[in-house]
Design a protein around this motif. Structure first.
Motif, PDB file in Angstrom:
ATOM      1  N   ARG A  20     -19.994 -19.361  47.163  1.00 39.07           N
ATOM      2  CA  ARG A  20     -19.916 -19.556  45.716  1.00 39.07           C
ATOM      3  C   ARG A  20     -20.329 -18.287  44.952  1.00 39.07           C
ATOM      4  NH1 ARG A  20     -16.749 -22.191  47.054  1.00 39.07           N
ATOM      5  NH2 ARG A  20     -16.702 -24.452  47.311  1.00 39.07           N
ATOM      6  N   ALA A  21     -21.251 -17.528  45.503  1.00 45.22           N
ATOM      7  CA  ALA A  21     -21.655 -16.282  44.830  1.00 45.22           C
ATOM      8  C   ALA A  21     -20.496 -15.287  44.797  1.00 45.22           C
ATOM      9  CB  ALA A  21     -22.865 -15.671  45.529  1.00 45.22           C
ATOM     10  N   THR A  22     -19.786 -15.159  45.914  1.00 46.12           N
ATOM     11  CA  THR A  22     -18.655 -14.229  45.933  1.00 46.12           C
ATOM     12  C   THR A  22     -17.493 -14.763  45.092  1.00 46.12           C
ATOM     13  OG1 THR A  22     -18.026 -15.193  48.081  1.00 46.12           O
ATOM     14  CG2 THR A  22     -19.216 -13.108  48.111  1.00 46.12           C
ATOM     15  N   ASP A  23     -17.334 -16.094  45.023  1.00 45.51           N
ATOM     16  CA  ASP A  23     -16.342 -16.667  44.105  1.00 45.51           C
ATOM     17  C   ASP A  23     -16.677 -16.304  42.658  1.00 45.51           C
ATOM     18  OD1 ASP A  23     -14.949 -17.836  46.167  1.00 45.51           O
ATOM     19  OD2 ASP A  23     -15.788 -19.846  45.868  1.00 45.51           O
ATOM     20  N   ALA A  24     -17.975 -16.379  42.320  1.00 42.78           N
ATOM     21  CA  ALA A  24     -18.403 -16.052  40.961  1.00 42.78           C
ATOM     22  C   ALA A  24     -18.160 -14.579  40.654  1.00 42.78           C
ATOM     23  CB  ALA A  24     -19.878 -16.400  40.781  1.00 42.78           C
ATOM     24  N   ILE A  25     -18.433 -13.703  41.621  1.00 39.91           N
ATOM     25  CA  ILE A  25     -18.182 -12.273  41.423  1.00 39.91           C
ATOM     26  C   ILE A  25     -16.702 -12.026  41.158  1.00 39.91           C
ATOM     27  CG2 ILE A  25     -18.139 -10.033  42.602  1.00 39.91           C
ATOM     28  CD1 ILE A  25     -20.730 -10.904  44.026  1.00 39.91           C
ATOM     29  N   GLU A  26     -15.846 -12.681  41.942  1.00 43.14           N
ATOM     30  CA  GLU A  26     -14.400 -12.522  41.755  1.00 43.14           C
ATOM     31  C   GLU A  26     -13.967 -13.009  40.377  1.00 43.14           C
ATOM     32  OE1 GLU A  26     -10.205 -13.761  43.997  1.00 43.14           O
ATOM     33  OE2 GLU A  26     -12.127 -14.506  44.734  1.00 43.14           O
ATOM     34  N   GLN A  27     -14.548 -14.116  39.938  1.00 43.03           N
ATOM     35  CA  GLN A  27     -14.209 -14.668  38.625  1.00 43.03           C
ATOM     36  C   GLN A  27     -14.612 -13.706  37.508  1.00 43.03           C
ATOM     37  OE1 GLN A  27     -12.764 -17.768  38.840  1.00 43.03           O
ATOM     38  NE2 GLN A  27     -12.175 -17.712  36.696  1.00 43.03           N
ATOM     39  N   LEU A  28     -15.797 -13.140  37.605  1.00 42.21           N
ATOM     40  CA  LEU A  28     -16.263 -12.199  36.590  1.00 42.21           C
ATOM     41  C   LEU A  28     -15.453 -10.898  36.624  1.00 42.21           C
ATOM     42  CD1 LEU A  28     -20.123 -12.753  36.901  1.00 42.21           C
ATOM     43  CD2 LEU A  28     -18.646 -13.456  35.004  1.00 42.21           C
ATOM     44  N   HIS A  29     -15.074 -10.470  37.820  1.00 37.49           N
ATOM     45  CA  HIS A  29     -14.221  -9.285  37.964  1.00 37.49           C
ATOM     46  C   HIS A  29     -12.892  -9.514  37.246  1.00 37.49           C
ATOM     47  CE1 HIS A  29     -11.765  -6.164  39.892  1.00 37.49           C
ATOM     48  NE2 HIS A  29     -12.890  -5.587  40.284  1.00 37.49           N
ATOM     49  N   LEU A  30     -12.340 -10.730  37.392  1.00 39.49           N
ATOM     50  CA  LEU A  30     -11.086 -11.068  36.728  1.00 39.49           C
ATOM     51  C   LEU A  30     -11.248 -11.031  35.210  1.00 39.49           C
ATOM     52  CD1 LEU A  30      -8.166 -12.098  36.737  1.00 39.49           C
ATOM     53  CD2 LEU A  30      -9.064 -14.415  37.077  1.00 39.49           C
ATOM     54  N   LEU A  31     -12.340 -11.592  34.719  1.00 39.86           N
ATOM     55  CA  LEU A  31     -12.580 -11.587  33.274  1.00 39.86           C
ATOM     56  C   LEU A  31     -12.693 -10.161  32.742  1.00 39.86           C
ATOM     57  CD1 LEU A  31     -13.253 -12.934  30.572  1.00 39.86           C
ATOM     58  CD2 LEU A  31     -15.636 -13.103  31.352  1.00 39.86           C
ATOM     59  N   VAL A  32     -13.423  -9.307  33.453  1.00 42.40           N
ATOM     60  CA  VAL A  32     -13.543  -7.914  33.029  1.00 42.40           C
ATOM     61  C   VAL A  32     -12.164  -7.253  32.996  1.00 42.40           C
ATOM     62  CG1 VAL A  32     -14.465  -5.639  33.639  1.00 42.40           C
ATOM     63  CG2 VAL A  32     -15.923  -7.666  33.821  1.00 42.40           C
ATOM     64  N   GLY A  33     -11.348  -7.523  34.007  1.00 37.81           N
ATOM     65  CA  GLY A  33     -10.006  -6.944  34.052  1.00 37.81           C
ATOM     66  C   GLY A  33      -9.143  -7.378  32.878  1.00 37.81           C
ATOM     67  N   ILE A  34      -9.245  -8.645  32.493  1.00 46.21           N
ATOM     68  CA  ILE A  34      -8.478  -9.155  31.351  1.00 46.21           C
ATOM     69  C   ILE A  34      -8.884  -8.432  30.071  1.00 46.21           C
ATOM     70  CG2 ILE A  34      -8.142 -11.189  29.878  1.00 46.21           C
ATOM     71  CD1 ILE A  34      -8.432 -12.862  32.494  1.00 46.21           C
ATOM     72  N   LEU A  35     -10.187  -8.312  29.846  1.00 51.06           N
ATOM     73  CA  LEU A  35     -10.667  -7.672  28.629  1.00 51.06           C
ATOM     74  C   LEU A  35     -10.339  -6.177  28.614  1.00 51.06           C
ATOM     75  CD1 LEU A  35     -14.138  -9.436  28.269  1.00 51.06           C
ATOM     76  CD2 LEU A  35     -12.073  -9.855  26.928  1.00 51.06           C
ATOM     77  N   VAL A  36     -10.501  -5.514  29.758  1.00 53.42           N
ATOM     78  CA  VAL A  36     -10.209  -4.080  29.833  1.00 53.42           C
ATOM     79  C   VAL A  36      -8.717  -3.832  29.588  1.00 53.42           C
ATOM     80  CG1 VAL A  36     -10.040  -2.141  31.439  1.00 53.42           C
ATOM     81  CG2 VAL A  36     -12.163  -3.430  31.269  1.00 53.42           C
ATOM     82  N   ALA A  37      -7.860  -4.646  30.198  1.00 52.56           N
ATOM     83  CA  ALA A  37      -6.416  -4.490  30.000  1.00 52.56           C
ATOM     84  C   ALA A  37      -6.041  -4.715  28.544  1.00 52.56           C
ATOM     85  CB  ALA A  37      -5.655  -5.479  30.904  1.00 52.56           C
ATOM     86  N   ASP A  38      -6.665  -5.692  27.904  1.00 51.12           N
ATOM     87  CA  ASP A  38      -6.358  -5.961  26.499  1.00 51.12           C
ATOM     88  C   ASP A  38      -6.843  -4.818  25.611  1.00 51.12           C
ATOM     89  OD1 ASP A  38      -5.193  -8.156  24.792  1.00 51.12           O
ATOM     90  OD2 ASP A  38      -7.109  -7.877  23.766  1.00 51.12           O
ATOM     91  N   LEU A  39      -8.004  -4.263  25.909  1.00 55.67           N
ATOM     92  CA  LEU A  39      -8.487  -3.104  25.144  1.00 55.67           C
ATOM     93  C   LEU A  39      -7.501  -1.944  25.259  1.00 55.67           C
ATOM     94  CD1 LEU A  39     -12.291  -3.160  26.046  1.00 55.67           C
ATOM     95  CD2 LEU A  39     -11.317  -3.507  23.766  1.00 55.67           C
ATOM     96  N   ARG A  40      -7.021  -1.685  26.463  1.00 58.26           N
ATOM     97  CA  ARG A  40      -6.056  -0.600  26.647  1.00 58.26           C
ATOM     98  C   ARG A  40      -4.767  -0.888  25.882  1.00 58.26           C
ATOM     99  NH1 ARG A  40      -5.915   1.754  32.828  1.00 58.26           N
ATOM    100  NH2 ARG A  40      -7.619   3.259  32.565  1.00 58.26           N
TER     101      ARG A  40
END
Length: 230
Positions: free
Chosen positions: A94-114
């Motif tokens: 579950r910890a690694t699932d959470a890391i993956e989920q947060l990584h995805l969220l960061v990617g969404i926000l970073v892509a939108d900023l770009r």
């Protein structure tokens, strides 16, 4: 490439096309770059001053809800584990699932900023990255697809894997249906506010009445009158 070399090469191309002296070509290149930089600065200011996009707020709430569910399982597995390795197994899953989920969220926000013209140097500061390659690692295909669904863009081609739900999840978050859980997201916001208090003096006054009321009620169950954070 050295900036002086780049400017000299641009001046040569300008002179070959338009004629005139080398000095005049250098001056024209400088003026073109100032105009281009001015347009870029204007676009960046417009992106910085734009109102917060509600779809992105909903995306943050959705991903927090998913991560909270994973944290909940991590906490409760202490009661169901048969032994130490069984406990560690589920917590790490579950910890690694959470890391993956947060990584995805960061990617969404970073892509939108770009997409909105925010410069890489600013994004690097936001994500505490040393270079642009670190930023690029966040922008996965799943992040792009979920952002497309979130922003209401056309669905991708059918070359995506059958189990890739990124686009429909983004679409559901936008429409507040399906994978999205608005009531649970609101409850999590209220409970976290009750536990840790608002972020900023006026934050709780800006929350919707239902969330604010639940936060105040929940806080009284956790803290005494002298202790409660809100």
């Amino acid at each position: 490439m050295d900036p002086n070399h780049a400017r000299t090469n641009a001046a040569r191309r300008y002179r070959a096309k338009m004629g005139g002296s080398h000095r005049a070509a250098i001056a024209a290149v400088r003026e073109d770059r100032r105009a281009h930089q001015g347009k870029n600065n204007a676009a960046q200011r417009a992106a910085a001053d734009a109102p917060v996009c509600p779809e992105l707020v909903h995306a943050v709430a959705h991903h927090i809800e998913v991560v909270c569910r994973q944290f909940h399982e991590m906490l409760l597995h202490q009661y169901a584990a048969h032994n130490y390795t069984d406990y560690a197994r589920m917590v790490l899953y579950r910890a690694t699932d959470a890391i993956e989920q947060l990584h995805l969220l960061v990617g969404i926000l970073v892509a939108d900023l770009r997409d909105n013209g925010v410069p890489n140097r600013q994004i690097r500061r936001f994500v505490q990255a040393g270079d642009n390659d670190e930023i690029d690692q966040f922008i996965t295909k799943s992040a792009r697809r979920q952002l497309d669904g979130l922003r209401g863009r056309p669905a991708p081609d059918n070359d995506r894997p059958a189990l890739d739900f990124a686009y429909p999840i983004g679409k559901n978050i936008r429409e507040r249906t399906g994978f999205a859980q608005p009531r649970i997201e609101a409850a999590i916001e209220a409970f976290l506010t009750a536990l840790y208090g608002p972020v900023g003096d006026d934050a709780i006054d800006e929350q919707p009445e239902g969330i604010r009321s639940l936060a105040l009620t929940s806080s009284r169950l956790v803290y005494t009158d002298d202790e409660e954070p809100i």
